[in-house]
Design a protein around this motif. Structure first.
Motif, PDB file in Angstrom:
ATOM      1  N   GLN A 101     -11.548  14.086 -34.122  1.00 47.93           N
ATOM      2  CA  GLN A 101     -11.628  13.774 -32.696  1.00 47.93           C
ATOM      3  C   GLN A 101     -11.951  15.033 -31.908  1.00 47.93           C
ATOM      4  O   GLN A 101     -11.328  16.083 -32.109  1.00 47.93           O
ATOM      5  CB  GLN A 101     -10.315  13.177 -32.205  1.00 47.93           C
ATOM      6  CG  GLN A 101     -10.352  12.757 -30.755  1.00 47.93           C
ATOM      7  CD  GLN A 101      -9.059  12.095 -30.321  1.00 47.93           C
ATOM      8  OE1 GLN A 101      -8.123  11.938 -31.088  1.00 47.93           O
ATOM      9  NE2 GLN A 101      -9.015  11.693 -29.066  1.00 47.93           N
ATOM     10  N   ILE A 102     -12.918  14.923 -30.981  1.00 46.75           N
ATOM     11  CA  ILE A 102     -13.254  16.043 -30.101  1.00 46.75           C
ATOM     12  C   ILE A 102     -12.510  15.851 -28.779  1.00 46.75           C
ATOM     13  O   ILE A 102     -11.969  14.768 -28.521  1.00 46.75           O
ATOM     14  CB  ILE A 102     -14.781  16.168 -29.900  1.00 46.75           C
ATOM     15  CG1 ILE A 102     -15.372  14.922 -29.248  1.00 46.75           C
ATOM     16  CG2 ILE A 102     -15.471  16.460 -31.235  1.00 46.75           C
ATOM     17  CD1 ILE A 102     -16.843  15.060 -28.859  1.00 46.75           C
ATOM     18  N   PRO A 103     -12.446  16.868 -27.930  1.00 41.45           N
ATOM     19  CA  PRO A 103     -11.665  16.771 -26.689  1.00 41.45           C
ATOM     20  C   PRO A 103     -12.050  15.632 -25.746  1.00 41.45           C
ATOM     21  O   PRO A 103     -11.230  15.204 -24.938  1.00 41.45           O
ATOM     22  CB  PRO A 103     -11.900  18.126 -26.029  1.00 41.45           C
ATOM     23  CG  PRO A 103     -12.148  19.043 -27.169  1.00 41.45           C
ATOM     24  CD  PRO A 103     -12.925  18.223 -28.161  1.00 41.45           C
ATOM     25  N   THR A 104     -13.260  15.109 -25.831  1.00 40.85           N
ATOM     26  CA  THR A 104     -13.666  13.984 -24.980  1.00 40.85           C
ATOM     27  C   THR A 104     -13.023  12.677 -25.413  1.00 40.85           C
ATOM     28  O   THR A 104     -13.114  11.679 -24.710  1.00 40.85           O
ATOM     29  CB  THR A 104     -15.195  13.796 -25.018  1.00 40.85           C
ATOM     30  OG1 THR A 104     -15.584  13.458 -26.355  1.00 40.85           O
ATOM     31  CG2 THR A 104     -15.928  15.043 -24.551  1.00 40.85           C
ATOM     32  N   TRP A 129     -22.042  18.449 -29.772  1.00 41.36           N
ATOM     33  CA  TRP A 129     -20.874  18.646 -28.895  1.00 41.36           C
ATOM     34  C   TRP A 129     -20.661  20.126 -28.619  1.00 41.36           C
ATOM     35  O   TRP A 129     -20.555  20.540 -27.460  1.00 41.36           O
ATOM     36  CB  TRP A 129     -19.608  18.039 -29.526  1.00 41.36           C
ATOM     37  CG  TRP A 129     -18.360  18.504 -28.838  1.00 41.36           C
ATOM     38  CD1 TRP A 129     -17.947  18.155 -27.581  1.00 41.36           C
ATOM     39  CD2 TRP A 129     -17.398  19.441 -29.332  1.00 41.36           C
ATOM     40  NE1 TRP A 129     -16.779  18.818 -27.269  1.00 41.36           N
ATOM     41  CE2 TRP A 129     -16.419  19.613 -28.339  1.00 41.36           C
ATOM     42  CE3 TRP A 129     -17.265  20.143 -30.531  1.00 41.36           C
ATOM     43  CZ2 TRP A 129     -15.326  20.454 -28.494  1.00 41.36           C
ATOM     44  CZ3 TRP A 129     -16.169  20.981 -30.690  1.00 41.36           C
ATOM     45  CH2 TRP A 129     -15.218  21.131 -29.686  1.00 41.36           C
ATOM     46  N   VAL A 155     -20.442  22.069 -24.921  1.00 44.35           N
ATOM     47  CA  VAL A 155     -19.482  23.150 -24.682  1.00 44.35           C
ATOM     48  C   VAL A 155     -20.203  24.450 -24.307  1.00 44.35           C
ATOM     49  O   VAL A 155     -19.925  25.049 -23.273  1.00 44.35           O
ATOM     50  CB  VAL A 155     -18.564  23.363 -25.907  1.00 44.35           C
ATOM     51  CG1 VAL A 155     -17.643  24.541 -25.681  1.00 44.35           C
ATOM     52  CG2 VAL A 155     -17.755  22.100 -26.191  1.00 44.35           C
ATOM     53  N   VAL A 171     -12.708  27.898 -32.629  1.00 41.47           N
ATOM     54  CA  VAL A 171     -12.217  26.529 -32.515  1.00 41.47           C
ATOM     55  C   VAL A 171     -10.945  26.415 -33.338  1.00 41.47           C
ATOM     56  O   VAL A 171     -10.682  27.227 -34.225  1.00 41.47           O
ATOM     57  CB  VAL A 171     -13.251  25.483 -32.999  1.00 41.47           C
ATOM     58  CG1 VAL A 171     -14.492  25.504 -32.127  1.00 41.47           C
ATOM     59  CG2 VAL A 171     -13.598  25.660 -34.456  1.00 41.47           C
ATOM     60  N   LYS A 209      -8.161  16.799 -35.161  1.00 43.58           N
ATOM     61  CA  LYS A 209      -8.686  17.057 -33.820  1.00 43.58           C
ATOM     62  C   LYS A 209      -9.241  18.474 -33.814  1.00 43.58           C
ATOM     63  O   LYS A 209      -8.674  19.379 -34.439  1.00 43.58           O
ATOM     64  CB  LYS A 209      -7.588  16.944 -32.761  1.00 43.58           C
ATOM     65  CG  LYS A 209      -7.083  15.544 -32.560  1.00 43.58           C
ATOM     66  CD  LYS A 209      -6.060  15.488 -31.451  1.00 43.58           C
ATOM     67  CE  LYS A 209      -5.582  14.054 -31.269  1.00 43.58           C
ATOM     68  NZ  LYS A 209      -4.649  13.929 -30.159  1.00 43.58           N
ATOM     69  N   ILE A 210     -10.340  18.654 -33.085  1.00 44.47           N
ATOM     70  CA  ILE A 210     -10.950  19.963 -32.944  1.00 44.47           C
ATOM     71  C   ILE A 210     -11.018  20.292 -31.457  1.00 44.47           C
ATOM     72  O   ILE A 210     -11.223  19.406 -30.623  1.00 44.47           O
ATOM     73  CB  ILE A 210     -12.350  20.015 -33.595  1.00 44.47           C
ATOM     74  CG1 ILE A 210     -12.911  21.430 -33.602  1.00 44.47           C
ATOM     75  CG2 ILE A 210     -13.314  19.047 -32.916  1.00 44.47           C
ATOM     76  CD1 ILE A 210     -14.168  21.599 -34.442  1.00 44.47           C
ATOM     77  N   ASP A 211     -10.810  21.557 -31.131  1.00 47.57           N
ATOM     78  CA  ASP A 211     -10.899  22.002 -29.742  1.00 47.57           C
ATOM     79  C   ASP A 211     -11.315  23.468 -29.736  1.00 47.57           C
ATOM     80  O   ASP A 211     -11.219  24.153 -30.760  1.00 47.57           O
ATOM     81  CB  ASP A 211      -9.556  21.825 -29.034  1.00 47.57           C
ATOM     82  CG  ASP A 211      -9.699  21.692 -27.527  1.00 47.57           C
ATOM     83  OD1 ASP A 211     -10.796  21.943 -26.982  1.00 47.57           O
ATOM     84  OD2 ASP A 211      -8.699  21.335 -26.869  1.00 47.57           O
ATOM     85  N   ILE A 212     -11.734  23.933 -28.585  1.00 50.40           N
ATOM     86  CA  ILE A 212     -12.097  25.343 -28.449  1.00 50.40           C
ATOM     87  C   ILE A 212     -10.839  26.147 -28.143  1.00 50.40           C
ATOM     88  O   ILE A 212      -9.854  25.618 -27.629  1.00 50.40           O
ATOM     89  CB  ILE A 212     -13.162  25.561 -27.357  1.00 50.40           C
ATOM     90  CG1 ILE A 212     -12.674  25.033 -26.006  1.00 50.40           C
ATOM     91  CG2 ILE A 212     -14.467  24.902 -27.757  1.00 50.40           C
ATOM     92  CD1 ILE A 212     -13.588  25.353 -24.844  1.00 50.40           C
TER      93      ILE A 212
END
Length: 104
Positions: free
Chosen positions: A19-22, A49, A54, A76, A87-90
């Motif tokens: 899952q990406i932040p959106t 993405w 980003v 990330v 989940k992945i995020d910066i």
């Protein structure tokens, strides 16, 4: 990190949710020799993405440390929940260095 936590991801070529932040969820898997790459289906979903949304880079434009510094992040993070979903995020600039230092 992969050598310190070899069982974090499922085995090579086994599909999992990322899952990406959106809130969008990609079908993903680790691949290549020693499971060193992360790939989504479609293949360019993750890169679109990260690079287009980003980093706001145009096709053919390079991601540079200068660009990352201006945006305030340089890495990330991938988290895994109790269900095995990811989940992945910066992460802010130097967060990886700080994290790695905590493990030492």
């Amino acid at each position: 990190m992969h050598k310190k936590h070899p069982d974090f991801f499922p085995p090579r070529d086994e599909i999992f949710n990322l899952q990406i932040p959106t809130g969008d969820i990609f079908s993903a898997k680790v691949c290549q020799e020693n499971s060193k790459a992360l790939m989504t289906n479609p293949n360019k979903a993750l890169s679109d993405w990260l690079l287009r949304k980003v980093l706001q880079l145009q096709e053919g434009q390079l991601a540079t440390m200068e660009k990352l510094d201006k945006l305030g992040f340089d890495s990330v993070i991938i988290l895994k929940d109790e269900n095995g979903d990811f989940k992945i995020d910066i992460m802010k600039t130097n967060a990886y260095i700080e994290f790695n230092n905590m493990l030492s």
